[in-house]
Enzyme design. Structure first.
Site, mmCIF file in Angstrom:
data_model
loop_
_atom_site.group_PDB
_atom_site.id
_atom_site.type_symbol
_atom_site.label_atom_id
_atom_site.label_comp_id
_atom_site.label_asym_id
_atom_site.label_seq_id
_atom_site.Cartn_x
_atom_site.Cartn_y
_atom_site.Cartn_z
ATOM 1 N N LYS A 1 1.055 7.259 -16.090
ATOM 2 C CA LYS A 1 0.794 6.964 -17.490
ATOM 3 C C LYS A 1 0.926 5.462 -17.729
ATOM 4 O O LYS A 1 1.899 4.847 -17.309
ATOM 5 C CB LYS A 1 1.777 7.735 -18.378
ATOM 6 N N GLU B 1 6.496 25.574 -29.667
ATOM 7 C CA GLU B 1 6.993 25.747 -31.037
ATOM 8 C C GLU B 1 7.480 27.167 -31.304
ATOM 9 O O GLU B 1 8.482 27.367 -32.014
ATOM 10 C CB GLU B 1 5.899 25.374 -32.037
ATOM 11 N N ARG C 1 2.095 26.552 -35.777
ATOM 12 C CA ARG C 1 1.951 27.246 -34.499
ATOM 13 C C ARG C 1 3.044 28.290 -34.279
ATOM 14 O O ARG C 1 2.973 29.066 -33.329
ATOM 15 C CB ARG C 1 1.959 26.215 -33.365
#
Length: 606
Positions: free
Chosen positions: A257, A342, A370
């Site tokens: 990243k 979630e 969600r």
């Protein structure tokens, strides 16, 4: 192509440094993006990005280079893939872990229509931690569709596994020779069931000795990798081999990243999403100023945890965004980051509450959507004392419709046993968090992104009387009932109109005594909220008036019945008509039409 990768990475860095946006993830998939578009016939082959914040190089390569300076600005490019924006954006995203399900649907549709094309997924940045991704993997492995899942693994701890041996094994496992031998062997051995079983197990064990792909093989995928996601020749060779394979394949690509920009490589979290900055100097520390609502929550959480050992903090992979960094450092044994899960976060909180703990779930409004079933089924029905600190409520700005907290008031207020609070300033936010934590049933405190009015939040843990509103300004003729952050704009409009203004504070339970008082002493009511009008707080007021047997004109102001595009928060508030000037103008226009003289009038915001 290596020269193209260098140029593309440099362009993305320069572009994002001027506009702000997502940076480190895009830098990390530069070579992978080039290789995918080079090997596959996009857009005929469907390319689906998970979450999509890593799609900036993809946008540049697919005809949008000249518009990158408009990204995440009103009328400009979205920060995520959007079907309306380009035929190369096969699926619109913004939330995590939807890609495999969507691409599998595309693969099934292609087969049924007799169209031969690949469906390709790029999933990473934690998206594989969500249950939905594994639900889709489980289904895909059972269907044998032509689906390629590219696992973009940018966890730096795996970097040592990438090297000559790994790349060699990847080339072997994806080669035509290996694939042909594998498939021909299957066809021959299927007539000898015991030998077929032995060969399959032997292949799994051999691959398992040098690769971490046994799980994916058991799910029905042909696992290839790991491959160096920054080695373009290896990527192109491997993808070219995979292109001709049939059935579900998972390619494990290891990337870094922030690749190519040292500062982002060293601090990938800080450079995940950035504002404007000078690439030569890097990000500068944020100037101290008034605290954001997230800062207020962070301070309160640590103070409340110090006062009550039962408190535990839970977040679905949003430690920094939700303000749990300090808490995680001071109370590590009471801090739980459940990754992008979630549903699990909410039910974990329910289990903790069953055993006498006092869980606080820090979550964005758009992500709480969600876990709606878990909120109802596992928390509300059992009336468990879970506090939801709902950040990014209302309009969030540049991230657009996928991240806007537009719906929480409407989807929460219909749930029994729930107390819902909306602070108008920083002090109220802290007081409401204390209030919700003290209750013996579930509670929600929803607050917007960014700063408030600059009020000192204090340091105590004072609570508020549940369901009690406060008259903020006494006027005449019209009473404005404001819920949460819009109070400041409502007060400005109230001054110009000489209207009464009420800080409602509680969406549930409503202060019916205050509503009755305002209805009996004013000619009309105006409700203002930073949530959708349909089913929102204003609708609750009208329901209350009906139950009280009171009839008078009500103007509902809030977010319109459409998805608002990306832009600054101030631009979107103006577009929705709930900034101070718009509130005043809309009330004047409504009043001038003499609506206030009709007892049964009800004007809803459109």
């Amino acid at each position: 192509m290596p020269a193209l990768a260098e140029e593309l990475r440099r362009f993305v860095l320069e572009s994002v440094s001027k506009t702000g946006g997502h940076l480190a993830s895009g830098l990390g998939v530069t070579e992978l993006t080039i290789a995918l578009h080079y090997v596959f016939d996009t857009p005929n082959d469907r390319l689906v990005w998970d979450v999509g914040h890593q799609c900036y190089p993809h946008k540049v390569l697919t005809g949008r280079r000249e518009r990158m300076h408009t990204i995440r600005q009103r009328g400009g490019l979205s920060g995520f893939p959007r079907r309306e924006e380009s035929e190369y954006d096969s699926f619109g995203v913004g939330h995590s872990s939807t890609s495999i399900s969507a691409a599998l649907g595309m693969a099934i549709a292609s087969r049924r229509k007799g169209e031969r094309r690949k469906s390709i997924v790029v999933i990473g940045d934690g998206a594989m931690t969500a249950g939905m991704a594994f639900e889709a993997l489980n289904h895909a492995g059972d269907l044998d569709e032509d689906l390629l899942v590219v696992l973009n693994d940018n966890d730096m701890s795996i970097s040592p596994n990438v090297g000559g041996l790994s790349n060699y094994m990847t080339r072997i496992l994806s080669s035509h020779l290996y694939t042909t031998m594998r498939e021909e062997g299957k066809r021959f051995l299927k007539h000898l069931p015991p030998m077929e079983q032995f060969a399959r197990k032997a292949e799994e064990h051999v691959k398992g000795m040098v690769t971490p792909g046994t799980l994916f093989e058991e799910l029905g995928f042909n696992y290839i990798g790991p491959v160096d996601g920054h080695d373009l020749p290896a990527l192109v060779k491997t993808l070219s081999n995979i292109r001709d394979m049939r059935g579900p394949v998972l390619l494990h690509a290891v990337t870094r990243k922030g690749k190519g920009y040292d500062k982002a490589e060293d601090e990938p979290v800080s450079y995940h999403g950035v504002g404007c900055f000078d690439p030569a100097k890097g990000l500068t520390p944020a100037r101290s100023g008034k605290k954001t609502y997230t800062d207020i929550f962070s301070d309160w959480l640590c103070d409340q945890a110090a006062a009550d050992s039962r408190l535990v903090g839970i977040t679905p992979a949003m430690r920094e965004g939700s303000g749990l960094v300090a808490f995680s450092e001071r109370f590590p044994d009471r801090y739980f980051d459940v990754a992008i899960a979630e549903q699990h976060a909410v039910t974990l909180a329910a289990g903790l509450a069953c055993e006498g703990m006092k869980p606080v779930v820090a979550i964005y409004s758009t992500f709480l959507q969600r876990a709606y079933d878990q909120l109802i089924h596992d928390v509300a029905i059992q009336n468990l004392p879970v506090l939801f600190a709902v950040d990014r409520a209302g309009l969030v700005g540049p991230d657009g419709a996928t991240h806007a907290g537009s719906f929480d008031l409407a989807y929460l207020r219909c749930i029994p046993n729930l107390t819902i609070m909306a602070p108008a300033d920083e002090r109220e936010c802290r007081q409401m968090l204390s209030t919700g934590f003290a209750l013996d049933h579930p509670a929600v405190v929803r607050y917007p992104r960014g700063g408030g009015t600059g009020v000192d939040a204090g340091e105590d843990l004072t609570t508020l009387p549940v369901g009690e509103a406060r008259l903020a300004r006494k006027g005449r003729s019209i009473a404005i009932l404001a819920f949460g952050a819009p109070l400041s704009a409502a007060l400005q409009a109230g001054e110009a109109l000489d209207a009464s203004v009420v800080n409602m504070r509680f969406v549930k339970p409503l202060d019916e005594a205050m509503i009755r008082r305002m209805a009996q002493t004013h000619e009309a009511l105006v409700t203002v909220e930073d949530g959708v009008v349909a089913g929102g707080a204003g609708s609750a007021v009208i329901e209350s008036l009906h139950a009280l047997g009171l009839t008078l004109p009500v103007l509902q102001l809030g977010l319109p019945d459409r998805f608002q595009e990306h832009g600054t928060r101030d631009e979107l508030l103006e577009e929705a008509g709930i900034d101070a000037a718009s509130i005043e103008a809309r009330i004047r226009a409504w009043r001038d039409k003499d609506n206030c003289n009709h007892d049964s009038a009800r004007i809803a915001s459109r």
